[in-house]
Scaffold this motif. Structure first.
Motif, mmCIF file in Angstrom:
data_model
loop_
_atom_site.group_PDB
_atom_site.id
_atom_site.type_symbol
_atom_site.label_atom_id
_atom_site.label_comp_id
_atom_site.label_asym_id
_atom_site.label_seq_id
_atom_site.Cartn_x
_atom_site.Cartn_y
_atom_site.Cartn_z
ATOM 1 N N ALA A 18 -9.668 0.644 2.053
ATOM 2 C CA ALA A 18 -10.925 1.381 2.152
ATOM 3 C C ALA A 18 -10.675 2.811 2.617
ATOM 4 O O ALA A 18 -11.279 3.767 2.098
ATOM 5 C CB ALA A 18 -11.880 0.665 3.107
ATOM 6 N N ALA A 19 -9.779 2.980 3.583
ATOM 7 C CA ALA A 19 -9.452 4.328 4.061
ATOM 8 C C ALA A 19 -8.828 5.153 2.941
ATOM 9 O O ALA A 19 -9.105 6.354 2.801
ATOM 10 C CB ALA A 19 -8.507 4.242 5.256
ATOM 11 N N ARG A 20 -7.992 4.519 2.142
ATOM 12 C CA ARG A 20 -7.355 5.210 1.004
ATOM 13 C C ARG A 20 -8.413 5.715 0.031
ATOM 14 O O ARG A 20 -8.415 6.890 -0.364
ATOM 15 C CB ARG A 20 -6.412 4.233 0.308
ATOM 16 N N PHE A 21 -9.342 4.841 -0.364
ATOM 17 C CA PHE A 21 -10.357 5.228 -1.333
ATOM 18 C C PHE A 21 -11.364 6.209 -0.738
ATOM 19 O O PHE A 21 -11.865 7.094 -1.439
ATOM 20 C CB PHE A 21 -11.059 3.992 -1.878
ATOM 21 N N ALA A 22 -11.668 6.066 0.542
ATOM 22 C CA ALA A 22 -12.557 7.035 1.195
ATOM 23 C C ALA A 22 -11.918 8.424 1.176
ATOM 24 O O ALA A 22 -12.601 9.432 0.962
ATOM 25 C CB ALA A 22 -12.854 6.600 2.625
ATOM 26 N N GLY A 23 -10.604 8.474 1.392
ATOM 27 C CA GLY A 23 -9.900 9.745 1.357
ATOM 28 C C GLY A 23 -9.938 10.395 -0.015
ATOM 29 O O GLY A 23 -9.833 11.621 -0.135
ATOM 30 N N MET A 24 -10.087 9.597 -1.071
ATOM 31 C CA MET A 24 -10.199 10.127 -2.425
ATOM 32 C C MET A 24 -11.623 10.578 -2.748
ATOM 33 O O MET A 24 -11.872 11.141 -3.817
ATOM 34 C CB MET A 24 -9.771 9.052 -3.443
ATOM 35 N N GLY A 25 -12.550 10.278 -1.854
ATOM 36 C CA GLY A 25 -13.949 10.607 -2.110
ATOM 37 C C GLY A 25 -14.672 9.559 -2.929
ATOM 38 O O GLY A 25 -15.779 9.793 -3.415
ATOM 39 N N TRP A 26 -14.077 8.391 -3.086
ATOM 40 C CA TRP A 26 -14.679 7.342 -3.903
ATOM 41 C C TRP A 26 -15.484 6.336 -3.077
ATOM 42 O O TRP A 26 -16.186 5.493 -3.652
ATOM 43 C CB TRP A 26 -13.594 6.570 -4.664
ATOM 44 N N MET A 27 -15.381 6.395 -1.760
ATOM 45 C CA MET A 27 -16.163 5.536 -0.866
ATOM 46 C C MET A 27 -16.772 6.412 0.226
ATOM 47 O O MET A 27 -16.421 6.324 1.385
ATOM 48 C CB MET A 27 -15.291 4.432 -0.250
ATOM 49 N N ARG A 28 -17.677 7.263 -0.187
ATOM 50 C CA ARG A 28 -18.280 8.188 0.768
ATOM 51 C C ARG A 28 -19.219 7.460 1.717
ATOM 52 O O ARG A 28 -20.032 6.629 1.299
ATOM 53 C CB ARG A 28 -19.035 9.289 0.026
ATOM 54 N N GLY A 29 -19.114 7.778 3.003
ATOM 55 C CA GLY A 29 -19.995 7.151 3.982
ATOM 56 C C GLY A 29 -19.834 5.646 3.992
ATOM 57 O O GLY A 29 -18.723 5.126 4.115
ATOM 58 N N THR A 30 -20.942 4.940 3.821
ATOM 59 C CA THR A 30 -20.904 3.478 3.834
ATOM 60 C C THR A 30 -20.816 2.882 2.434
ATOM 61 O O THR A 30 -20.894 1.665 2.274
ATOM 62 C CB THR A 30 -22.159 2.916 4.534
ATOM 63 N N SER A 31 -20.659 3.721 1.410
ATOM 64 C CA SER A 31 -20.688 3.215 0.033
ATOM 65 C C SER A 31 -19.386 2.503 -0.330
ATOM 66 O O SER A 31 -18.329 2.766 0.229
ATOM 67 C CB SER A 31 -20.932 4.361 -0.948
ATOM 68 N N GLY A 32 -19.502 1.598 -1.304
ATOM 69 C CA GLY A 32 -18.344 0.860 -1.790
ATOM 70 C C GLY A 32 -18.053 -0.376 -0.962
ATOM 71 O O GLY A 32 -18.562 -0.545 0.151
ATOM 72 N N ASN A 33 -17.225 -1.248 -1.510
ATOM 73 C CA ASN A 33 -16.852 -2.487 -0.818
ATOM 74 C C ASN A 33 -15.632 -3.097 -1.479
ATOM 75 O O ASN A 33 -15.306 -2.767 -2.621
ATOM 76 C CB ASN A 33 -18.016 -3.492 -0.786
ATOM 77 N N LEU A 34 -14.950 -3.960 -0.729
ATOM 78 C CA LEU A 34 -13.730 -4.597 -1.217
ATOM 79 C C LEU A 34 -13.728 -6.067 -0.822
ATOM 80 O O LEU A 34 -14.389 -6.458 0.153
ATOM 81 C CB LEU A 34 -12.482 -3.940 -0.617
ATOM 82 N N SER A 35 -12.949 -6.848 -1.562
ATOM 83 C CA SER A 35 -12.842 -8.269 -1.224
ATOM 84 C C SER A 35 -11.443 -8.793 -1.526
ATOM 85 O O SER A 35 -10.742 -8.279 -2.396
ATOM 86 C CB SER A 35 -13.868 -9.085 -2.018
ATOM 87 N N LEU A 36 -11.076 -9.828 -0.789
ATOM 88 C CA LEU A 36 -9.861 -10.590 -1.027
ATOM 89 C C LEU A 36 -10.247 -12.056 -1.182
ATOM 90 O O LEU A 36 -11.022 -12.584 -0.376
ATOM 91 C CB LEU A 36 -8.900 -10.464 0.156
ATOM 92 N N THR A 37 -9.707 -12.712 -2.198
ATOM 93 C CA THR A 37 -9.949 -14.136 -2.373
ATOM 94 C C THR A 37 -8.971 -14.903 -1.486
ATOM 95 O O THR A 37 -7.759 -14.781 -1.648
ATOM 96 C CB THR A 37 -9.752 -14.535 -3.841
ATOM 97 N N LEU A 38 -9.516 -15.687 -0.573
ATOM 98 C CA LEU A 38 -8.675 -16.429 0.375
ATOM 99 C C LEU A 38 -8.491 -17.884 -0.022
ATOM 100 O O LEU A 38 -7.448 -18.473 0.272
ATOM 101 C CB LEU A 38 -9.280 -16.345 1.777
ATOM 102 N N GLU A 39 -9.480 -18.467 -0.674
ATOM 103 C CA GLU A 39 -9.387 -19.851 -1.151
ATOM 104 C C GLU A 39 -10.134 -19.977 -2.467
ATOM 105 O O GLU A 39 -11.100 -19.238 -2.715
ATOM 106 C CB GLU A 39 -9.977 -20.828 -0.128
ATOM 107 N N ARG A 40 -9.696 -20.927 -3.296
ATOM 108 C CA ARG A 40 -10.320 -21.136 -4.599
ATOM 109 C C ARG A 40 -11.291 -22.310 -4.628
ATOM 110 O O ARG A 40 -12.294 -22.270 -5.336
ATOM 111 C CB ARG A 40 -9.229 -21.389 -5.641
ATOM 112 N N ASP A 41 -10.983 -23.356 -3.910
ATOM 113 C CA ASP A 41 -11.789 -24.572 -4.000
ATOM 114 C C ASP A 41 -11.995 -25.177 -2.610
ATOM 115 O O ASP A 41 -11.124 -25.904 -2.132
ATOM 116 C CB ASP A 41 -11.113 -25.583 -4.931
ATOM 117 N N PRO A 42 -13.119 -24.836 -1.975
ATOM 118 C CA PRO A 42 -14.209 -23.993 -2.470
ATOM 119 C C PRO A 42 -13.851 -22.519 -2.372
ATOM 120 O O PRO A 42 -12.958 -22.129 -1.607
ATOM 121 C CB PRO A 42 -15.365 -24.340 -1.523
#
Length: 212
Positions: A18-42
């Motif tokens: 998130a810090a990387r993308f914010a530095g590019m100007g692609w996640m200004r302020g509170t905009s944008g979001n990210l996710s990691l898949t931790l489990e598949r089932d469920p």
């Protein structure tokens, strides 16, 4: 069951991206979001929390969500998932992605405005970075109309992902009109690469629009 240490580790990875993308100007302020898949089932995802400056996230600024992007019970910190966590969950379920990135890169918004049914790209060396040939192959970055209803938006995404145009190659990204773009990959590093490469391709396409 996912323990706090594993969620904290996921949070540290997501905060760094998130810090990387914010530095590019692609996640200004509170905009944008990210996710990691931790489990598949469920299906279980670590998703960045809502309402926080994406350039200042820490390892604790993530929440654990279910297959609908809803907060799992037991978290008493008062954090809530991003409003778009439901689409992250749908992307993970449909594509098998291990991570997804949503940014508000201007090139994606502009491209979605100029080509509302999809952005066709061909004969670009950078296409190899998203798994396609530099020559002799057409790809289209699909565009879907925005919605505040994540089920409706997820249905639109699933339709274009599962039914690509005839002769058009599939890509690991989608543009949400007047909003931004989502990109995904097998892991967070792949999702980052796909985000950066697709943004570059879209930026070039927009800049050369008058001569194409």
């Amino acid at each position: 069951m996912i323990d706090e240490n594993r969620l904290h580790e996921a949070g540290a990875l997501l905060a760094a991206e998130a810090a990387r993308f914010a530095g590019m100007g692609w996640m200004r302020g509170t905009s944008g979001n990210l996710s990691l898949t931790l489990e598949r089932d469920p299906l279980r995802l670590a998703v960045t929390a809502s309402g926080l400056d994406k350039g200042e996230l820490g390892p604790a600024d993530v929440v654990l969500t279910d297959s609908r992007g809803e907060l799992l019970p037991g978290d008493e910190r008062g954090l809530v998932p991003s409003a778009e966590a439901g689409l992250h969950a749908r992307i993970a379920a449909v594509t098998g992605a291990g991570a997804a990135v949503h940014v508000h890169a201007m090139a994606a918004v502009e491209a979605g405005f100029h080509w509302p049914v999809g952005v066709e790209i061909a004969d670009m060396e950078m296409l190899k970075g998203i798994g396609h040939s530099a020559h002799g192959e057409r790809v289209v970055i699909p565009v879907v109309q925005n919605s505040q209803d994540m089920v409706e938006l997820g249905d639109r995404f699933e339709e274009v992902y599962l039914r690509p145009a005839n002769g058009i190659a599939e890509v690991p990204a989608v543009i949400v009109a007047s909003h931004g773009m989502y990109a995904w990959g097998a892991d967070l590093a792949a999702a980052r690469r796909h985000t950066e490469i697709v943004e570059w391709l879209l930026r070039f396409t927009v800049r050369t629009r008058a001569t194409r």
